[in-house]
Design a protein around this motif. Structure first.
Motif, PDB file in Angstrom:
ATOM      1  N   GLY A 234       0.811  -1.210   0.000  1.00 17.31           N
ATOM      2  CA  GLY A 234       0.000   0.000   0.000  1.00 17.31           C
ATOM      3  C   GLY A 234       0.843   1.258   0.000  1.00 17.31           C
ATOM      4  N   LEU A 235       1.918   1.246   0.763  1.00 11.80           N
ATOM      5  CA  LEU A 235       2.791   2.417   0.813  1.00 11.80           C
ATOM      6  C   LEU A 235       3.519   2.623  -0.515  1.00 11.80           C
ATOM      7  CD1 LEU A 235       4.257   1.954   4.393  1.00 11.80           C
ATOM      8  CD2 LEU A 235       2.594   3.655   3.657  1.00 11.80           C
ATOM      9  N   ALA A 236       3.946   1.516  -1.135  1.00 11.17           N
ATOM     10  CA  ALA A 236       4.609   1.631  -2.440  1.00 11.17           C
ATOM     11  C   ALA A 236       3.643   2.185  -3.483  1.00 11.17           C
ATOM     12  CB  ALA A 236       5.137   0.262  -2.866  1.00 11.17           C
TER      13      ALA A 236
ATOM     14  N   ALA B 267       1.560   9.263  -5.728  1.00  8.24           N
ATOM     15  CA  ALA B 267       1.980  10.619  -5.376  1.00  8.24           C
ATOM     16  C   ALA B 267       2.807  11.235  -6.499  1.00  8.24           C
ATOM     17  CB  ALA B 267       2.782  10.602  -4.080  1.00  8.24           C
ATOM     18  N   ARG B 268       3.621  10.386  -7.143  1.00 12.85           N
ATOM     19  CA  ARG B 268       4.433  10.908  -8.243  1.00 12.85           C
ATOM     20  C   ARG B 268       3.570  11.185  -9.468  1.00 12.85           C
ATOM     21  NH1 ARG B 268       9.670   8.139 -11.305  1.00 12.85           N
ATOM     22  NH2 ARG B 268      10.008   9.867 -12.737  1.00 12.85           N
ATOM     23  N   VAL B 269       2.668  10.257  -9.790  1.00 10.40           N
ATOM     24  CA  VAL B 269       1.839  10.412 -10.986  1.00 10.40           C
ATOM     25  C   VAL B 269       0.883  11.584 -10.846  1.00 10.40           C
ATOM     26  CG1 VAL B 269       0.049   9.315 -12.380  1.00 10.40           C
ATOM     27  CG2 VAL B 269       2.016   7.974 -11.595  1.00 10.40           C
ATOM     28  N   LEU B 270       0.267  11.682  -9.677  1.00 12.64           N
ATOM     29  CA  LEU B 270      -0.750  12.712  -9.468  1.00 12.64           C
ATOM     30  C   LEU B 270      -0.175  14.023  -8.931  1.00 12.64           C
ATOM     31  CD1 LEU B 270      -3.523  10.488  -7.833  1.00 12.64           C
ATOM     32  CD2 LEU B 270      -3.298  11.149 -10.235  1.00 12.64           C
ATOM     33  N   LYS B 271       1.129  14.043  -8.668  1.00 18.09           N
ATOM     34  CA  LYS B 271       1.788  15.217  -8.098  1.00 18.09           C
ATOM     35  C   LYS B 271       1.113  15.640  -6.798  1.00 18.09           C
ATOM     36  CE  LYS B 271       4.526  15.484 -11.653  1.00 18.09           C
ATOM     37  NZ  LYS B 271       5.961  15.102 -11.536  1.00 18.09           N
ATOM     38  N   ARG B 272       0.742  14.652  -5.989  1.00 16.33           N
ATOM     39  CA  ARG B 272       0.030  14.922  -4.755  1.00 16.33           C
ATOM     40  C   ARG B 272       0.966  15.509  -3.716  1.00 16.33           C
ATOM     41  NH1 ARG B 272      -2.012   9.718  -1.970  1.00 16.33           N
ATOM     42  NH2 ARG B 272       0.170   9.738  -1.294  1.00 16.33           N
ATOM     43  N   ARG B 273       0.506  16.550  -3.066  1.00 17.19           N
ATOM     44  CA  ARG B 273       1.288  17.174  -2.014  1.00 17.19           C
ATOM     45  C   ARG B 273       1.013  16.476  -0.692  1.00 17.19           C
ATOM     46  NH1 ARG B 273       0.489  23.527  -2.027  1.00 17.19           N
ATOM     47  NH2 ARG B 273       2.219  23.287  -0.537  1.00 17.19           N
ATOM     48  N   PRO B 274       2.016  16.380   0.189  1.00 19.87           N
ATOM     49  CA  PRO B 274       1.798  15.730   1.482  1.00 19.87           C
ATOM     50  C   PRO B 274       0.870  16.543   2.362  1.00 19.87           C
ATOM     51  CG  PRO B 274       3.961  16.777   1.417  1.00 19.87           C
ATOM     52  CD  PRO B 274       3.402  16.852   0.017  1.00 19.87           C
ATOM     53  N   LEU B 275       0.162  15.848   3.265  1.00 20.41           N
ATOM     54  CA  LEU B 275      -0.697  16.536   4.213  1.00 20.41           C
ATOM     55  C   LEU B 275       0.150  17.245   5.253  1.00 20.41           C
ATOM     56  CD1 LEU B 275      -3.452  13.822   4.801  1.00 20.41           C
ATOM     57  CD2 LEU B 275      -3.694  15.973   3.543  1.00 20.41           C
TER      58      LEU B 275
ATOM     59  N   LEU C 168       8.988  10.712   3.384  1.00 16.90           N
ATOM     60  CA  LEU C 168      10.223  11.488   3.455  1.00 16.90           C
ATOM     61  C   LEU C 168      11.346  10.969   2.566  1.00 16.90           C
ATOM     62  CD1 LEU C 168      10.500  12.208   7.297  1.00 16.90           C
ATOM     63  CD2 LEU C 168       9.613  13.698   5.502  1.00 16.90           C
ATOM     64  N   VAL C 169      11.235   9.725   2.111  1.00 16.75           N
ATOM     65  CA  VAL C 169      12.330   9.147   1.324  1.00 16.75           C
ATOM     66  C   VAL C 169      11.856   8.653  -0.044  1.00 16.75           C
ATOM     67  CG1 VAL C 169      14.089   7.332   1.239  1.00 16.75           C
ATOM     68  CG2 VAL C 169      13.587   8.474   3.407  1.00 16.75           C
ATOM     69  N   VAL C 170      10.900   7.720  -0.050  1.00 16.12           N
ATOM     70  CA  VAL C 170      10.505   7.070  -1.304  1.00 16.12           C
ATOM     71  C   VAL C 170       9.862   8.054  -2.275  1.00 16.12           C
ATOM     72  CG1 VAL C 170       9.105   5.249  -2.322  1.00 16.12           C
ATOM     73  CG2 VAL C 170      10.242   4.858  -0.128  1.00 16.12           C
ATOM     74  N   THR C 171       8.886   8.828  -1.787  1.00 16.90           N
ATOM     75  CA  THR C 171       8.185   9.745  -2.685  1.00 16.90           C
ATOM     76  C   THR C 171       9.107  10.810  -3.274  1.00 16.90           C
ATOM     77  OG1 THR C 171       6.077   9.371  -1.560  1.00 16.90           O
ATOM     78  CG2 THR C 171       6.284  11.391  -2.865  1.00 16.90           C
TER      79      THR C 171
ATOM     80  N   TRP D  57      12.289  10.602  -3.709  1.00 16.32           N
ATOM     81  CA  TRP D  57      13.251   9.901  -4.570  1.00 16.32           C
ATOM     82  C   TRP D  57      12.615   9.532  -5.899  1.00 16.32           C
ATOM     83  CZ3 TRP D  57      13.949   4.139  -4.833  1.00 16.32           C
ATOM     84  CH2 TRP D  57      15.036   3.797  -5.640  1.00 16.32           C
ATOM     85  N   LEU D  58      11.433   8.915  -5.854  1.00 15.62           N
ATOM     86  CA  LEU D  58      10.754   8.538  -7.095  1.00 15.62           C
ATOM     87  C   LEU D  58      10.308   9.757  -7.881  1.00 15.62           C
ATOM     88  CD1 LEU D  58       8.516   5.497  -6.013  1.00 15.62           C
ATOM     89  CD2 LEU D  58      10.678   5.475  -7.274  1.00 15.62           C
ATOM     90  N   GLY D  59      10.007  10.835  -7.149  1.00 15.72           N
ATOM     91  CA  GLY D  59       9.519  12.035  -7.819  1.00 15.72           C
ATOM     92  C   GLY D  59      10.621  12.843  -8.487  1.00 15.72           C
ATOM     93  N   GLY D  60      11.858  12.415  -8.335  1.00 15.39           N
ATOM     94  CA  GLY D  60      12.969  13.118  -8.978  1.00 15.39           C
ATOM     95  C   GLY D  60      13.235  14.482  -8.381  1.00 15.39           C
ATOM     96  N   ALA D  61      12.878  14.655  -7.085  1.00 11.01           N
ATOM     97  CA  ALA D  61      13.043  15.967  -6.454  1.00 11.01           C
ATOM     98  C   ALA D  61      14.433  16.189  -5.860  1.00 11.01           C
ATOM     99  CB  ALA D  61      11.993  16.138  -5.351  1.00 11.01           C
ATOM    100  N   LEU D  62      15.282  15.163  -5.909  1.00  8.06           N
ATOM    101  CA  LEU D  62      16.595  15.263  -5.268  1.00  8.06           C
ATOM    102  C   LEU D  62      17.642  15.807  -6.224  1.00  8.06           C
ATOM    103  CD1 LEU D  62      16.694  11.837  -3.383  1.00  8.06           C
ATOM    104  CD2 LEU D  62      15.914  14.039  -2.521  1.00  8.06           C
ATOM    105  N   LYS D  63      18.472  16.687  -5.678  1.00 11.37           N
ATOM    106  CA  LYS D  63      19.608  17.169  -6.448  1.00 11.37           C
ATOM    107  C   LYS D  63      20.752  16.169  -6.321  1.00 11.37           C
ATOM    108  CE  LYS D  63      18.479  21.975  -5.349  1.00 11.37           C
ATOM    109  NZ  LYS D  63      18.948  23.207  -4.678  1.00 11.37           N
ATOM    110  N   ARG D  64      21.663  16.226  -7.234  1.00 12.48           N
ATOM    111  CA  ARG D  64      22.822  15.324  -7.171  1.00 12.48           C
ATOM    112  C   ARG D  64      23.743  15.742  -6.024  1.00 12.48           C
ATOM    113  NH1 ARG D  64      22.014  10.662  -9.908  1.00 12.48           N
ATOM    114  NH2 ARG D  64      20.913  11.095 -11.861  1.00 12.48           N
TER     115      ARG D  64
END
Length: 241
Positions: free
Chosen positions: A108-110, A116-124, A229-232, A234-241
């Motif tokens: 469920g979390l995965a 969250a990535r597909v829908l660009k959902r913002r965290p609560l 804090l980690v998976v979303t 990371w998958l969303g490509g929000a991290l800088k190198r």
């Protein structure tokens, strides 16, 4: 039998620790949100990890040892049995049931992370500042997630309810009070964050009473935080190198 005087003193100490942890929390979080320097942000993450250990984990270990109740970390206290009996049971000894439960939680979390990535959902809640900005911060986000899962569940799902039950004779009072305090502790996230964390706390309380296993709720809580804090990020490509 637990000494009411010792339980009262430990409860006062625990609540004092929470007060210290939360003192100036809103102002501190506002200052943290304004930080742009990566080193300063990582130092703040380290400080939060240390403070969480001091306020939540250390009192649980010392308090349970003083009460002679360290076994409560692996076996649900008898004080909680009447409440546990009101809910469907998922026995900790039933590996198949627990495997299905944890597998469903992970799945469920995965799925939530992907959506969250597909829908660009913002965290609560106001938690955007906590999201890692680069790969160096990713490990701190993971550490904070693990620390929250272990320390907050030990403190709010076991220790506080046990102390309050010893003083009132009613475990439900302990769980309700702990749940309210757990939600209020996240006031820096705004009302949406308070409501979301209170709902999470209610789910964790029910899960603890149904399984009788503290490690299960620690793991599920940590997975929820890792997802946000980690998976979303990371998958969303929000991290800088």
């Amino acid at each position: 039998m637990m000494s009411p005087i010792l339980a009262a003193l430990l409860l006062l100490a625990a609540l004092g620790g929470v007060w210290w942890f939360q003192k100036g929390d809103l102002g501190e979080y506002r200052r943290f949100k304004a930080l742009n320097d990566g080193h300063s942000r990582r130092m703040r993450f380290r400080l939060w990890l240390v403070r969480a250990a001091l306020v939540f984990l250390v009192p649980v270990g010392i308090g349970l040892a003083l009460l002679g109740r360290l076994v409560a970390l692996v076996t649900m206290p008898g004080e909680f049995a009447p409440l546990s009996a009101l809910l469907p049971s998922v026995l900790a000894s039933d590996d198949g049931a627990l495997g299905l439960l944890l597998g469903g939680a992970v799945g469920g979390l995965a799925m939530g992370a992907v959506l969250a990535r597909v829908l660009k959902r913002r965290p609560l809640g106001d938690v955007s500042a906590l999201l890692p900005r680069d790969r160096r911060e990713l490990k701190y986000a993971a550490a904070l997630s693990a620390m929250a899962g272990v320390s907050e569940e030990a403190f709010f799902r076991l220790y506080l309810p046990l102390l309050i039950a010893a003083l009132t004779g009613q475990a439900w009072i302990g769980f309700v009070a702990s749940l309210v305090l757990f939600g209020a502790m996240h006031r820096y996230q705004g009302w949406a964050g308070i409501l979301a964390t209170t709902a999470l706390g209610a789910v964790m309380t029910g899960l603890y009473l149904m399984t009788g296993s503290l490690w299960v709720v620690m793991l599920v809580h940590a997975l929820v935080d890792l997802n946000g804090l980690v998976v979303t990020p990371w998958l969303g490509g929000a991290l800088k190198r």
